[in-house]
Design an enzyme around this catalytic site. Structure first.
Site, mmCIF file in Angstrom:
data_model
loop_
_atom_site.group_PDB
_atom_site.id
_atom_site.type_symbol
_atom_site.label_atom_id
_atom_site.label_comp_id
_atom_site.label_asym_id
_atom_site.label_seq_id
_atom_site.Cartn_x
_atom_site.Cartn_y
_atom_site.Cartn_z
ATOM 1 N N HIS A 1 7.140 10.656 -3.594
ATOM 2 C CA HIS A 1 8.394 10.188 -3.334
ATOM 3 C C HIS A 1 9.723 10.730 -4.069
ATOM 4 O O HIS A 1 10.615 10.240 -4.282
ATOM 5 C CB HIS A 1 8.251 8.675 -3.957
ATOM 6 N N GLY B 1 2.868 2.696 0.582
ATOM 7 C CA GLY B 1 4.227 2.889 1.612
ATOM 8 C C GLY B 1 3.766 3.540 2.851
ATOM 9 O O GLY B 1 2.995 4.495 2.455
ATOM 10 N N SER B 2 4.466 3.810 3.989
ATOM 11 C CA SER B 2 4.398 4.735 5.045
ATOM 12 C C SER B 2 5.174 5.839 4.701
ATOM 13 O O SER B 2 5.812 5.994 3.441
ATOM 14 C CB SER B 2 4.948 4.182 6.134
ATOM 15 N N GLY B 3 5.011 6.799 5.387
ATOM 16 C CA GLY B 3 5.798 8.166 5.062
ATOM 17 C C GLY B 3 4.931 9.168 4.439
ATOM 18 O O GLY B 3 5.318 10.307 4.211
ATOM 19 N N HIS B 4 3.525 8.984 4.502
ATOM 20 C CA HIS B 4 2.617 9.692 3.958
ATOM 21 C C HIS B 4 1.285 10.283 4.925
ATOM 22 O O HIS B 4 0.362 10.609 4.566
ATOM 23 C CB HIS B 4 1.896 9.297 2.636
ATOM 24 N N ASP C 1 2.023 -1.596 -5.671
ATOM 25 C CA ASP C 1 0.883 -1.501 -5.131
ATOM 26 C C ASP C 1 -0.155 -2.139 -5.987
ATOM 27 O O ASP C 1 -0.895 -3.029 -5.712
ATOM 28 C CB ASP C 1 0.292 -0.029 -4.989
#
Lengths: 339, 339
Positions: free
Chosen positions: A222, A54-57, A110
């Protein structure tokens, strides 16, 4: 929610546009999909390494695509897995005749999508794909005997990328690069602490709440529940608890060597990260564990979460060699020793 | 106040201890004072470059001490100037026979103390010292004709370090290194936006308040008042206003080249910085201004302030050459082109 963004629906793609405009010599995309990111350089005969999630990391995952580390990655929406088709697209692009290794964190979405992509790559494209799933968060429950790893993957994956990427750069074959990745993954342990929540742009409110005088030890990147929530303590007390938890999970003998990653989760200033790094050095010195290298900064974040994580990679001569190798990506540059 | 720290009185020194433990090959201190930081490498015949100012801005100032940039720096308490005696100590240590250049931001405390240190270095030690004061925040009032620069120094000082450091590395003499620093300083403009305040550890509460739906355009890196406070707008609107303000202050012709720095102030995620970088690229492209290099990340912070700044350095062939030169410091690494 106070973010420098436009329409939340465009958050990830606009971030990616900024990345491509800023690093045109190093990064590009494939399959007309901004979310399928690959290096601009392809080296025939080298094992390709891909990651994703996921994005955001940021700087995970995109930032580690480059010389001596990764060849490509796929990202999904914030905290969402990319699709198997996207991973297949990247796999096809980075395969240089020596097969492809997937390295990713231990999350169900994932795993599902990477598994499917690996199968499609084999069946449809004849590309050999191997996989290493990194999960090293000591705050999440360990696997029972004979079970697969049940731990969350967090910042320690940086060390797995680094060692596997160095092995691939030296033209090791797929099974050997996989062995090095697995070795790094099995030697790293991480523990984090969160001080504030973070807000997924599309959601518009924080994923959880935490009082102004509280912290949560062991929270996932998360917002997965940690080990305990409690009143804020001093940096030294928190660091002591985190390092003790790590060292109770993997045995170090006096004289052993380690690499340290003190990783800011997004909103925590470098000042505080160094105050914690200082205490990590002190604790390890007391135990006669030698710090071979220490990295401090934002390596794997949770959007704008305040807090940090500590990762230790237990080293032997082989892993030290790969860790010390040079790398040059948009977010991580390390020179050859003596260069 | 939620910070990973111990006694606020020890905040700066514990941060420094962490820095020395983490970067032992590159950084050390002099005069038995942790706050007098110098490179471990001294090159005879090279102009020494020193900087300094208050703590709370990491990676400024400490992070830019290293090959191709600075030779030493002094830091004070958070947002407080270091003393003239400390600056003299660093000056003595880094002088390698070719004199020393001070580059620092346009703040009264720093000016007073650097001036005094320069005088002491000359009178007591026979070291020739020159000074360049960087002040490029277009949100602060420009000097009237014939007056000294009245603008605040903010993130643009990174470009001044980079160009002057490259000139010194090429063994240019003191007056030439000073000329390059002045040229970079006069060609850079910066504008910032703040979304949240920050808290000085010893004070224990935020320096100002800003509503959950508001931002302040043009705020300084210590919370100095900006140009206007208003409701949050989209990233594109904010970026447009900031770049327009910069371009109204320094003339660019179509075909001109620039270097861009999108600088996170502490708590703003890289995602948002790249969303803004994307818009900066788009605006400049519309105006046919070519982006020679773009840097995105935390280069000069305000502890844990949310927000960012945009700096543009107007380039000619000479400044491009110095900007492109290699550098290797704990926080900034750039390879030789083609390396």
């Amino acid at each position: 929610m106070k973010k420098l963004m436009n329409d939340p629906e465009h958050y990830v793609n606009e971030m990616l546009e900024g990345i491509y405009l800023t690093h045109p010599d190093q990064l590009t995309f494939t399959g007309n999909d901004l979310r399928c990111l690959v290096t601009t350089k392809k080296t025939e005969g080298k094992v390709g390494i891909a990651t994703g999630g996921g994005s955001g990391h940021l700087p995970l995952f995109l930032g580690y695509v480059g010389d001596g580390m990764l060849d490509g990655c796929c990202v999904g929406d914030v905290f969402q897995s990319p699709s198997a088709d996207q991973m297949l697209e990247v796999t096809k692009r980075i395969d240089a005749g020596a097969g492809v290794l997937y390295i990713y964190g231990n999350y169900n979405g994932d795993i599902f999508n990477f598994d499917m992509a690996a199968e499609m790559a084999d069946m449809e494209e004849g590309i050999r794909v191997e996989q290493v799933v990194a999960g090293e968060d000591v705050a999440s429950p360990p696997a029972k005997d004979g079970e697969k790893n049940t731990r969350r993957g967090v910042a320690g994956i940086f060390f797995v990328y680094k060692c596997a990427g160095a092995a691939a750069a030296l033209r090791k074959d797929l099974s050997e690069v996989k062995r090095i990745a697995e070795k790094a993954a099995s030697n790293v342990r991480t523990m984090g602490v969160a001080l504030t929540p973070c807000t997924v742009p599309r959601v518009g409110h924080p994923g959880f709440e935490i009082a102004e005088d509280e912290m949560e030890l062991g929270m996932g990147i998360h917002g997965e529940p940690g080990i305990r929530r409690g009143k804020m303590e001093s940096a030294d007390q928190i660091t002591e608890e985190m390092v003790t938890k790590i060292l109770s999970d993997i045995s170090y003998e006096p004289g052993d060597e380690t690499a340290v990653l003190v990783n800011g989760l997004g909103a925590t200033p470098l000042d505080e990260q160094y105050i914690v790094a200082r205490k990590v050095h002190q604790i390890l010195k007391e135990k006669n564990i030698r710090v071979h290298r220490c990295y401090v900064g934002e390596y794997v974040t949770s959007i704008e979460m305040a807090g940090l994580s500590i990762s230790l990679l237990k080293l032997d001569e082989e892993l030290k060699g790969y860790l010390d190798a040079p790398a040059d990506t948009p977010f991580f540059k390390q020179k050859q020793i003596g260069e």
